[in-house]
Design a protein around this motif. Structure first.
Motif, PDB file in Angstrom:
ATOM      1  N   ARG A 110     -61.866   1.474  -3.413  1.00  0.00           N
ATOM      2  CA  ARG A 110     -60.688   2.130  -2.853  1.00  0.00           C
ATOM      3  C   ARG A 110     -60.640   1.891  -1.347  1.00  0.00           C
ATOM      4  NH1 ARG A 110     -61.896   5.006  -7.201  1.00  0.00           N
ATOM      5  NH2 ARG A 110     -60.384   6.393  -8.221  1.00  0.00           N
ATOM      6  N   ARG A 170     -62.462  13.828  -9.243  1.00  0.00           N
ATOM      7  CA  ARG A 170     -63.256  12.891  -8.423  1.00  0.00           C
ATOM      8  C   ARG A 170     -63.483  13.512  -7.051  1.00  0.00           C
ATOM      9  NH1 ARG A 170     -62.514   8.530  -4.841  1.00  0.00           N
ATOM     10  NH2 ARG A 170     -64.181   6.971  -4.941  1.00  0.00           N
ATOM     11  N   SER A 204     -65.058  12.995  -3.294  1.00  0.00           N
ATOM     12  CA  SER A 204     -65.244  11.764  -2.517  1.00  0.00           C
ATOM     13  C   SER A 204     -65.522  12.046  -1.048  1.00  0.00           C
ATOM     14  CB  SER A 204     -63.995  10.889  -2.631  1.00  0.00           C
ATOM     15  OG  SER A 204     -62.855  11.610  -2.184  1.00  0.00           O
ATOM     16  N   MET A 244     -61.211  16.077  -3.069  1.00  0.00           N
ATOM     17  CA  MET A 244     -61.349  16.528  -4.460  1.00  0.00           C
ATOM     18  C   MET A 244     -60.001  16.225  -5.116  1.00  0.00           C
ATOM     19  SD  MET A 244     -62.004  20.354  -5.907  1.00  0.00           S
ATOM     20  CE  MET A 244     -61.554  20.788  -7.574  1.00  0.00           C
ATOM     21  N   ILE A 296     -44.893  11.452   4.228  1.00  0.00           N
ATOM     22  CA  ILE A 296     -46.262  10.977   3.942  1.00  0.00           C
ATOM     23  C   ILE A 296     -46.538  11.114   2.437  1.00  0.00           C
ATOM     24  CG2 ILE A 296     -48.719  11.525   4.249  1.00  0.00           C
ATOM     25  CD1 ILE A 296     -47.781  10.143   6.694  1.00  0.00           C
ATOM     26  N   PHE A 327     -44.806   8.410   0.570  1.00  0.00           N
ATOM     27  CA  PHE A 327     -45.384   7.104   0.925  1.00  0.00           C
ATOM     28  C   PHE A 327     -46.684   6.824   0.167  1.00  0.00           C
ATOM     29  CE2 PHE A 327     -48.169   4.713   3.975  1.00  0.00           C
ATOM     30  CZ  PHE A 327     -47.433   3.537   4.033  1.00  0.00           C
TER      31      PHE A 327
HETATM   32  C1  HEM Z   1     -50.383   7.724   5.388  1.00  0.00           C
HETATM   33  C2  HEM Z   1     -51.001   8.550   4.549  1.00  0.00           C
HETATM   34  C3  HEM Z   1     -52.116   8.135   3.640  1.00  0.00           C
HETATM   35  C4  HEM Z   1     -52.563   6.880   3.320  1.00  0.00           C
HETATM   36  C5  HEM Z   1     -52.051   5.533   3.798  1.00  0.00           C
HETATM   37  C6  HEM Z   1     -53.650   7.069   2.378  1.00  0.00           C
HETATM   38  C7  HEM Z   1     -54.382   6.035   1.807  1.00  0.00           C
HETATM   39  C8  HEM Z   1     -55.264   6.190   0.763  1.00  0.00           C
HETATM   40  C9  HEM Z   1     -55.755   5.109  -0.055  1.00  0.00           C
HETATM   41  C10 HEM Z   1     -55.421   3.645   0.140  1.00  0.00           C
HETATM   42  C11 HEM Z   1     -56.569   5.650  -0.994  1.00  0.00           C
HETATM   43  C12 HEM Z   1     -57.282   4.922  -2.138  1.00  0.00           C
HETATM   44  C13 HEM Z   1     -56.310   4.899  -3.343  1.00  0.00           C
HETATM   45  C14 HEM Z   1     -56.836   4.199  -4.576  1.00  0.00           C
HETATM   46  O1  HEM Z   1     -57.295   3.047  -4.491  1.00  0.00           O
HETATM   47  O2  HEM Z   1     -56.762   4.803  -5.676  1.00  0.00           O
HETATM   48  C15 HEM Z   1     -56.624   7.077  -0.757  1.00  0.00           C
HETATM   49  C16 HEM Z   1     -57.363   7.974  -1.484  1.00  0.00           C
HETATM   50  C17 HEM Z   1     -57.352   9.340  -1.268  1.00  0.00           C
HETATM   51  N1  HEM Z   1     -56.570  10.031  -0.374  1.00  0.00           N
HETATM   52 FE1  HEM Z   1     -55.209   9.232   0.868  1.00  0.00          FE
HETATM   53  N2  HEM Z   1     -53.864   8.405   2.161  1.00  0.00           N
HETATM   54  C18 HEM Z   1     -52.944   9.096   2.912  1.00  0.00           C
HETATM   55  C19 HEM Z   1     -52.799  10.459   3.005  1.00  0.00           C
HETATM   56  C20 HEM Z   1     -53.586  11.375   2.365  1.00  0.00           C
HETATM   57  C21 HEM Z   1     -53.444  12.800   2.486  1.00  0.00           C
HETATM   58  C22 HEM Z   1     -52.387  13.550   3.304  1.00  0.00           C
HETATM   59  C23 HEM Z   1     -54.411  13.362   1.706  1.00  0.00           C
HETATM   60  C24 HEM Z   1     -54.626  14.839   1.541  1.00  0.00           C
HETATM   61  C25 HEM Z   1     -54.751  15.459   0.400  1.00  0.00           C
HETATM   62  C26 HEM Z   1     -55.176  12.272   1.081  1.00  0.00           C
HETATM   63  C27 HEM Z   1     -56.239  12.410   0.198  1.00  0.00           C
HETATM   64  C28 HEM Z   1     -56.841  11.374  -0.498  1.00  0.00           C
HETATM   65  C29 HEM Z   1     -57.875  11.565  -1.505  1.00  0.00           C
HETATM   66  C30 HEM Z   1     -58.500  12.898  -1.950  1.00  0.00           C
HETATM   67  C31 HEM Z   1     -58.187  10.283  -1.982  1.00  0.00           C
HETATM   68  C32 HEM Z   1     -59.228   9.931  -3.052  1.00  0.00           C
HETATM   69  C33 HEM Z   1     -58.520   9.856  -4.410  1.00  0.00           C
HETATM   70  C34 HEM Z   1     -59.488   9.534  -5.527  1.00  0.00           C
HETATM   71  O3  HEM Z   1     -60.546  10.170  -5.607  1.00  0.00           O
HETATM   72  O4  HEM Z   1     -59.188   8.616  -6.321  1.00  0.00           O
HETATM   73  N3  HEM Z   1     -54.644  11.094   1.509  1.00  0.00           N
HETATM   74  N4  HEM Z   1     -55.816   7.375   0.307  1.00  0.00           N
END
Ligand code: HEM
Length: 324
Positions: A33, A71, A73, A91, A305, A308
């Protein structure tokens, strides 16, 4: 300073460019990821309290218990990053709704598995994808210049004053003693929709059954790189792990399009249900914790966001599936 010569990409290129920018900052880690690269999966059972049923007809928030995949992380994009070095933890949970399960006559959509994605900080650093990209590029330039962590934080606060609450909150996070001993926030608001089409903005929070506990820095510093995964394994062997799903109900005038802003602390809350972690499992194939998958009865707010994230996660998924 950000290299302001770089033109902002057209909006259809923004998801790929944002993922590129994360890679430029943290390296490319094939098959992983592009954020929250290292994690550990578990199976659990979520039992709704029924209290949210007056706000939404979502199948998983009525009366019937539902299996879930969780998951936990590290937020770092580098899977080799030590638990200690990535202050925010994630989480993410996917409800395993049986296809066709009805709630008050409403069928769940075939294959649609609602997700709640949450982290240990209550607000995000950027209000729009464009601003997120600018921040990543600025952080990349500061890292390339060899700025100290302190100088980077100072520089980011000067360039992006709207990120002050998130940056302060993240930099003051202490290392958790366990994935099971800290609260997690959805950050974004979602609309809960009832049978009459009434919509109410809601934010999620997972409250641990365990007392909130952190490690003194000195202890975290000598712990293993992935001490949180080891701890979760040990803990599951000796005691149950659980979380309550708390909802904060927004008022009509509370912001639903700005994930850098908190709602006032006096908003009504309710307990929507309880999650028990049953066992650790291997990560299922094709798992994407896309927070825009909500299922019927829950809708997306106009938060740029939140909306997006669907495309950004698709870019990351495609790359990791291809092993690049
Ligand atoms: C511009 C905003 C954001 C971008 C570009 C971004 C980008 C990413 C990317 C690329 C991944 C990996 C996705 C995958 O391969 O399945 C990820 C995972 C994750 N993001 Fe974000 N994210 C953003 C905002 C947020 C926000 C606001 C939260 C708050 C809750 C968040 C929480 C997470 C979590 C918990 C994961 C892990 C998911 C998993 O366990 O599979 N992200 N994010």
């Amino acid at each position: 300073m950000t290299n302001m010569q770089e033109p902002m990409p057209a909006s259809d290129k923004l998801p790929a460019r944002s993922v590129d920018a994360i890679e430029e900052l943290s390296g490319t880690h094939p098959g992983k990821r592009r954020a929250h690269a290292r994690g550990i999966c578990a199976k659990g059972v979520f039992t709704p309290s029924g209290q949210a049923a007056r706000l939404t007809f979502a199948a998983h928030l009525q009366q019937t218990p539902c299996e879930a995949i969780i998951r936990f992380s590290n937020s770092a994009a580098d899977p080799a990053s030590r638990d200690l070095m990535s202050p925010a933890k994630g989480m993410a949970l996917q409800f395993q709704l049986p296809d066709g399960q009805g709630a008050r006559g409403v069928e769940s959509v075939q294959g649609e598995k609602p997700v709640i994605s949450a982290v240990t900080a209550p607000v995000f650093v950027a209000r729009t994808p464009e601003s997120f990209l600018e921040m990543m590029l600025a952080a990349r330039d500061m890292t390339r210049r060899g700025d100290s962590i302190k100088d980077r934080l100072k520089g980011m606060l000067q360039l992006f004053p709207h990120a002050a609450e998130a940056l302060t909150s993240i930099s003051s996070l202490k290392p958790p003693a366990s994935f099971a001993s800290v609260p997690y926030y959805s950050i974004h608001a979602f609309y809960f929709v009832d049978e009459n089409g009434r919509r109410r903005p809601v934010k999620y929070e997972w409250i641990p059954d365990a007392e909130e506990a952190h490690l003194p820095l000195i202890k975290a510093a000598v712990s293993s790189k992935d001490y949180l995964e080891d701890e979760l394994r040990d803990r599951l062997g000796t005691s149950p792990i659980g979380f309550t799903l708390r909802l904060t109900l927004g008022e009509e005038w509370d912001p639903v399009d700005d994930c850098t802003a908190r709602w006032p602390s006096n908003r009504e809350t309710l307990e929507a249900g309880h999650l028990f972690i049953v066992e650790l499992i291997e990560e299922p194939d094709g798992l994407v914790m896309d927070p825009t998958v909500t299922g019927p009865g829950i809708e997306l707010t106009p938060d740029p966001i939140l909306n997006f994230r669907h495309d950004a996660y698709a870019v990351s998924f495609e790359r990791r599936q291809k092993g690049i």
